[in-house]
Design an enzyme around this catalytic site. Sequence first.
Site, short mmCIF file in Angstrom:
data_model
loop_
_atom_site.label_atom_id
_atom_site.label_comp_id
_atom_site.label_asym_id
_atom_site.label_seq_id
_atom_site.Cartn_x
_atom_site.Cartn_y
_atom_site.Cartn_z
N ASP A 139 10.70 -50.13 -44.18
CA ASP A 139 11.05 -48.90 -44.88
C ASP A 139 10.62 -47.66 -44.11
OD1 ASP A 139 12.13 -50.31 -47.01
OD2 ASP A 139 10.20 -50.42 -48.07
N ASP A 158 8.91 -43.35 -45.26
CA ASP A 158 8.57 -43.78 -46.62
C ASP A 158 7.13 -43.39 -46.92
OD1 ASP A 158 9.13 -44.96 -49.08
OD2 ASP A 158 8.44 -46.92 -48.45
N ASP A 166 1.00 -47.91 -47.60
CA ASP A 166 1.42 -48.68 -48.78
C ASP A 166 0.68 -50.01 -48.78
OD1 ASP A 166 3.14 -46.64 -49.35
OD2 ASP A 166 4.97 -47.83 -49.31
N ARG A 182 1.31 -39.08 -54.85
CA ARG A 182 0.77 -40.39 -54.47
C ARG A 182 -0.44 -40.28 -53.56
NH1 ARG A 182 5.94 -44.51 -53.58
NH2 ARG A 182 6.96 -44.06 -55.58
#
Length: 494
Positions: free
Chosen positions: A210, A234, A238, A290
């Site tokens: 991604d 992205d 993550d 985030r």
Amino acid sequence: MLPLKSSCILIPIWLLTISSSPRPPNANASPSNLTLPHQHPNPEEVVQDLHRRVDASLSGWQKIMPQLSSSSSSSSSATGNPIDDCWRSDPDWASNRQRLADCAIGFGRNALGGKGGPIYVVTDSSDPENPKPGTLRDAVTRPGPLWIIFSSNMLIRLGKPLMMTSHKTIDGRGANVQITGVGCVYIQQVTGVIIHNINIHHCSPSADSDGDGLHVFAATNVWIDHCTLSECADGLIDCTVGSTSITISNNYFFNHEKVMLLGHSDEYVADMGMQVTVAFNRFGHGLSQRMPRCRFGYFHVVNNDYTGWGLYAVGGSAHPTINSQGNRYTAPSNANNKEVTMRMDAGSKGWEAWNWRTEGDMMLNGAFFVPSGDGLMNSAVYAMASSLAAKSASFIDQLTMNAGVMLPNGGTGTSISSGGGGDGDAPAGGGGGSGYGGEPADGSSWMIFGSSACSPSQSCHTCSCIIFSALITLHYFCPFHFQHMIMPFFFVFL
């Protein structure tokens, strides 16, 4: 008694024959409590240990401050940051690089990386399709523990995602190392990884990626420290699919929309065992949301500096536990975005039962944090962590002063340079030439993990037989656990 090979075949056949029988009731029901490998049984103990180490480091720094201010000739590497003070206190750290592995804190404190393995010196910034000795890709795909360093400043442009293997440290100290291109770094189905002092930016997507800066996928014991991350397709970091025992510390983030995702999806209940420490980071300019965004699990967000946000700073869904302590939250000027927190997909006031807590946080420019659940009271959930409180947000400047990449010239690497492969300061402590160097200065030796450690061959066959039979048994009796918990870790622990 049947020969070993015969029994190894007959056991799975017997298990497959009974698989046609009706399965136990509620075989696919979601469990209320899942335990992942490496998940700490009492996360508050880890929180308390972090506070203890911060307190000791800051106390030591405060004691020497009067001496430093009264003498122009005095110098000290002490900063009050327990990670930095652990290894930078040694003026000859470059000859004892693997000491860094003993400096981790929080849930990723057992991430030893390549400790005990030899030094590998990256001398070539290229990334050919077929890795050649001296390149970073060749280093990370080698078997066994490895401590990877760099001969000079480098800009490494990846042609595809960089897939890490277990027990590796990428150590960029002593050089200005930048990674960009396709991917970028995948820590997938492995354990024991340290990424330190690397500038990761402008990572683009591909058929296999991604475009995350760092993607931690079904991995355990991971420590990401002193990196600078920005402008990827992205997420910058993550962590998904049952990953746990992770520390994200001393990093600098800027110019990005979705910074850090911790948890795969609201349906992936195996992330209930995810435990992540987010400490001493600087969330800089140009960030929207985030920081982090959490699902399920336990997340300790401690002593970070937030200089603004677009939508929110800390958010989540699927009832995560968020313990926010000693952070400095500076709200943006937009009057509609003053709230630090955001709950997603919570339903009608369902979020009120989620355990979100703020303690010792500094709220500036109108910022406010909305606690919930046990975060509203002195409950047993946070009792142990409260017995040794987090350091006040007033120490944020000291704790985060060196966040991001630390350059050889003393800079912090918070801005992107276009150079790469120039005549930088070469790191010490490793062997010479391309590929493997000599023995580490601390006397560490080669260690063998995985299938190559299995001896003799008869023992390997026995282990394979047992594991194969056990997997089929789990698939029959516990299909949900097999799909969502066992398979993501299958390749990690074999």
